[in-house]
Write a protein that holds these residues in place. Structure first.
Motif, PDB file in Angstrom:
ATOM      1  N   TYR A 177       8.834   1.233  -1.416  1.00  0.00           N
ATOM      2  CA  TYR A 177       7.516   1.389  -0.795  1.00  0.00           C
ATOM      3  C   TYR A 177       7.592   1.456   0.725  1.00  0.00           C
ATOM      4  CZ  TYR A 177       8.585  -3.554  -1.467  1.00  0.00           C
ATOM      5  OH  TYR A 177       9.240  -4.770  -1.528  1.00  0.00           O
ATOM      6  N   ALA A 181       5.871   6.055   2.989  1.00  0.00           N
ATOM      7  CA  ALA A 181       4.665   6.448   2.263  1.00  0.00           C
ATOM      8  C   ALA A 181       3.447   5.628   2.662  1.00  0.00           C
ATOM      9  CB  ALA A 181       4.898   6.309   0.755  1.00  0.00           C
ATOM     10  N   LEU A 182       3.677   4.405   3.141  1.00  0.00           N
ATOM     11  CA  LEU A 182       2.561   3.529   3.484  1.00  0.00           C
ATOM     12  C   LEU A 182       2.136   3.647   4.946  1.00  0.00           C
ATOM     13  CD1 LEU A 182       3.597   0.288   1.546  1.00  0.00           C
ATOM     14  CD2 LEU A 182       2.321   2.279   0.752  1.00  0.00           C
ATOM     15  N   ASP A 195       8.759  14.254  -1.615  1.00  0.00           N
ATOM     16  CA  ASP A 195       7.502  13.539  -1.865  1.00  0.00           C
ATOM     17  C   ASP A 195       7.832  12.054  -1.965  1.00  0.00           C
ATOM     18  OD1 ASP A 195       5.104  12.488  -2.696  1.00  0.00           O
ATOM     19  OD2 ASP A 195       4.791  13.923  -4.329  1.00  0.00           O
ATOM     20  N   LYS A 196       7.355  11.285  -1.021  1.00  0.00           N
ATOM     21  CA  LYS A 196       7.673   9.853  -0.963  1.00  0.00           C
ATOM     22  C   LYS A 196       6.505   8.979  -1.417  1.00  0.00           C
ATOM     23  CE  LYS A 196      11.060  10.487   2.743  1.00  0.00           C
ATOM     24  NZ  LYS A 196      11.107  11.957   2.551  1.00  0.00           N
ATOM     25  N   SER A 197       5.543   9.549  -2.064  1.00  0.00           N
ATOM     26  CA  SER A 197       4.350   8.819  -2.461  1.00  0.00           C
ATOM     27  C   SER A 197       4.627   7.886  -3.629  1.00  0.00           C
ATOM     28  CB  SER A 197       3.244   9.808  -2.869  1.00  0.00           C
ATOM     29  OG  SER A 197       3.625  10.488  -4.058  1.00  0.00           O
ATOM     30  N   ALA A 198       3.692   6.968  -3.846  1.00  0.00           N
ATOM     31  CA  ALA A 198       3.786   6.075  -4.992  1.00  0.00           C
ATOM     32  C   ALA A 198       3.760   6.862  -6.294  1.00  0.00           C
ATOM     33  CB  ALA A 198       2.637   5.070  -4.955  1.00  0.00           C
ATOM     34  N   GLN A 199       2.938   7.920  -6.335  1.00  0.00           N
ATOM     35  CA  GLN A 199       2.874   8.767  -7.527  1.00  0.00           C
ATOM     36  C   GLN A 199       4.244   9.372  -7.827  1.00  0.00           C
ATOM     37  OE1 GLN A 199       0.014   9.618  -9.498  1.00  0.00           O
ATOM     38  NE2 GLN A 199       1.473  10.654 -10.853  1.00  0.00           N
ATOM     39  N   TYR A 201       7.258   8.234  -6.795  1.00  0.00           N
ATOM     40  CA  TYR A 201       8.198   7.185  -7.204  1.00  0.00           C
ATOM     41  C   TYR A 201       7.972   6.815  -8.666  1.00  0.00           C
ATOM     42  CZ  TYR A 201      10.228   2.563  -7.859  1.00  0.00           C
ATOM     43  OH  TYR A 201      10.927   1.489  -8.354  1.00  0.00           O
ATOM     44  N   ASP A 236      -2.423  -0.470  -2.938  1.00  0.00           N
ATOM     45  CA  ASP A 236      -2.622   0.863  -3.501  1.00  0.00           C
ATOM     46  C   ASP A 236      -1.333   1.374  -4.134  1.00  0.00           C
ATOM     47  OD1 ASP A 236      -5.242   0.846  -2.586  1.00  0.00           O
ATOM     48  OD2 ASP A 236      -4.711   1.763  -0.671  1.00  0.00           O
ATOM     49  N   TRP A 237      -0.189   1.141  -3.475  1.00  0.00           N
ATOM     50  CA  TRP A 237       1.106   1.529  -4.030  1.00  0.00           C
ATOM     51  C   TRP A 237       1.294   0.881  -5.400  1.00  0.00           C
ATOM     52  CZ3 TRP A 237       5.624   4.304  -2.554  1.00  0.00           C
ATOM     53  CH2 TRP A 237       6.764   4.033  -3.321  1.00  0.00           C
ATOM     54  N   THR A 240      -0.894   2.327  -8.247  1.00  0.00           N
ATOM     55  CA  THR A 240      -0.458   3.660  -8.684  1.00  0.00           C
ATOM     56  C   THR A 240       0.807   3.568  -9.523  1.00  0.00           C
ATOM     57  OG1 THR A 240      -1.425   4.724  -6.737  1.00  0.00           O
ATOM     58  CG2 THR A 240       0.300   5.933  -7.899  1.00  0.00           C
TER      59      THR A 240
END
Length: 479
Positions: A177, A181-182, A195-199, A201, A236-237, A240
């Motif tokens: 995290y 992404a944060l 793409d380093k988003s929580a989605q 990962y 939020d991370w 998700t």
């Protein structure tokens, strides 16, 4: 089952101790009224699994290969070793033991984070050999940042099907995290994914889980969650990741550091901040998958070097915090770390957050810190924790008051252990222990650590009425 090696080590500590029932002089009267301590052995909070108390073994510190390390791990009652290198875990390739270039080197170098300089100092096989020699379970972080599901699956297959190490717990990445992404200010972990988003990962983790469990269906695979602080992107991370991948995973790996600014605030946190934080975390995880276990994969008083980490304060904090986490929903808690980094000086804590000194020359090249494998004070806190929180132990309710904190456990073999902490750095505390649901014999074994002694003394006699200032006292009672 209690490790036979640890049982032998604990028994050896008791040989030659003095003080028979009724034979010790009465302690000096305490200046304040006795604090009532109540233990209810009939009220079980939780039963501890095998491996509930562990430490991280930083792969860039060679201390694990020191000859005393096996004995020191056993003597501390440590049950789990975590193969973890912080951010290095997401650059590490197990087959070669080498690191990928950091895909975010420019960002990390600007923060003074030169991961590529933290070269692995022992192989996975050497790590596993230490775990076997100490009868410890293993937790392994696979490379998410620059690795692939196939590489992780090959690691599982090698560990459990080729070498038969029996590694049950595998975490996907390490503090992923913090890959940016944060927000720009939270970019400390290597991640080569576009793409380093929580989605992303979570979606990628599903592929990791599928491949790894195809290699060994009996393993448990964990997801990296941030401490779910309300009002922050960390929550939020977590939501998700749990929504997308929570049903496929077996546990979550969360790192907990208090960040307390004073010693007093730090020692207050196991009674207030930790139970509240663990409650929020457990409720969040259970709302997505009630079967997911919560592992606190890293914890310490703070995540940066400071004198506090190797101080008597941290010796008291360690068992108080770990037990508070175990009592409030954690299935496993792994301290950071057995050994840590080096450098610095006495004022900066020699660069160590570890239980044992790394033994390296300080950053100025002139002064020398404690020699390698020297026990810092928190080691003794771990030793008392290890004696109490053994596999199969049942944590039961214990209450105290003022500066006195109490925890208790029923152990296999008709034994009740009570840990009493006096968090007052200046004054002894008078206590009056009452036990319900357990008929204790007339003699107790007492293990005591204090800031004054910087070690553990062992005596036999009656239950103590006075606790030294800034101390931990473990009382072993038998029927």
């Amino acid at each position: 089952m209690l490790k036979s090696t640890y049982a032998a080590a604990l028994s050896s500590m008791l040989v030659g101790t003095t003080g028979l029932f009724g034979g010790s002089p009465s302690p000096a009267p305490a200046p304040a009224p006795a604090v009532p301590v109540t233990v209810n052995a009939d009220h079980v909070i939780t039963r501890l699994n095998d491996g509930a108390v562990g430490v991280n073994t930083a792969i860039w510190n060679p201390g694990l290969l020191d000859r005393p390390a096996d004995r020191l791990i056993r003597d501390a009652g440590i049950q789990t070793l975590a193969f973890d290198g912080g951010g290095v875990s997401d650059l590490y390739h197990w087959r070669t033991g080498q690191l990928s270039p950091d895909p975010q080197a420019a960002v990390h170098d600007a923060q003074g984070l030169d991961y590529e300089d933290l070269k692995p100092q022992f192989s996975f096989d050497q790590f596993a050999a230490t775990a076997r020699a100490t009868d410890s379970k293993m937790l392994v972080h696979v490379n998410y940042g620059t690795g692939t599901p196939q590489e992780a699956a090959d690691w599982v297959r090698y560990a459990n099907k080729v070498r038969h190490y029996g590694v049950q717990e595998w975490a996907i990445g390490e503090e992923t995290y913090f890959n940016g992404a944060l927000g720009a200010g939270l970019n400390t972990e290597p991640d080569g994914h576009a793409d380093k988003s929580a989605q992303a990962y979570a979606t990628n983790s599903l592929a990791f889980i599928k491949a790894m469990k195809a290699a060994d269906p009996g393993i448990r695979v964990g997801l990296e969650l941030a401490a779910p602080i309300p009002g922050t992107p960390m929550l939020d991370w977590d939501k998700t990741v749990l929504q997308v991948a929570g049903s496929a995973a077996d546990f979550v790996d969360v790192h907990y550091y208090t960040g307390a600014q004073t010693d007093a605030a730090l020692l207050a946190s196991p009674q207030n901040a930790i139970p509240k934080g663990m409650s929020n975390l457990s409720s969040l995880v259970a709302s997505y998958n009630p079967k997911l276990k919560v592992d606190i994969g890293e914890t310490n008083s703070f995540y940066q070097q400071a004198p506090q980490q190797i101080s008597p304060t941290n010796a008291l904090y360690l068992p108080e915090a770990v037990l508070a986490m175990l009592e409030n929903g954690a299935s496993e808690v792994d301290w950071w770390a057995l050994y840590n980094k080096w450098g610095g000086n006495a004022e900066g804590g020699y660069g160590d957050l570890g239980l044992l000194a790394s033994g390296n020359v300080s950053g100025d090249g002139k002064s020398q810190g404690p020699k390698a494998d020297t026990k810092f004070d928190p080691y003794y806190g771990m030793q008392l924790l290890g004696a109490l929180a053994r596999p199969g132990a049942k944590l039961v309710t214990a209450t105290a008051g003022g500066a006195v904190v109490a925890h208790a456990a029923l152990l296999p073999g008709s034994e009740l252990d009570v840990l009493l902490a006096n968090n007052d750095p200046d004054h002894a505390a008078s206590v009056d222990l009452h036990v319900a649901g357990f008929h204790a014999g007339s003699e107790a074994t007492i293990l005591t650590y204090s800031a004054a002694t910087h070690g553990i003394t062992v005596t036999h006699g009656t239950v103590p009425k006075t606790l030294p200032a800034y101390s931990l006292t473990l009382v072993l009672l038998r029927h």
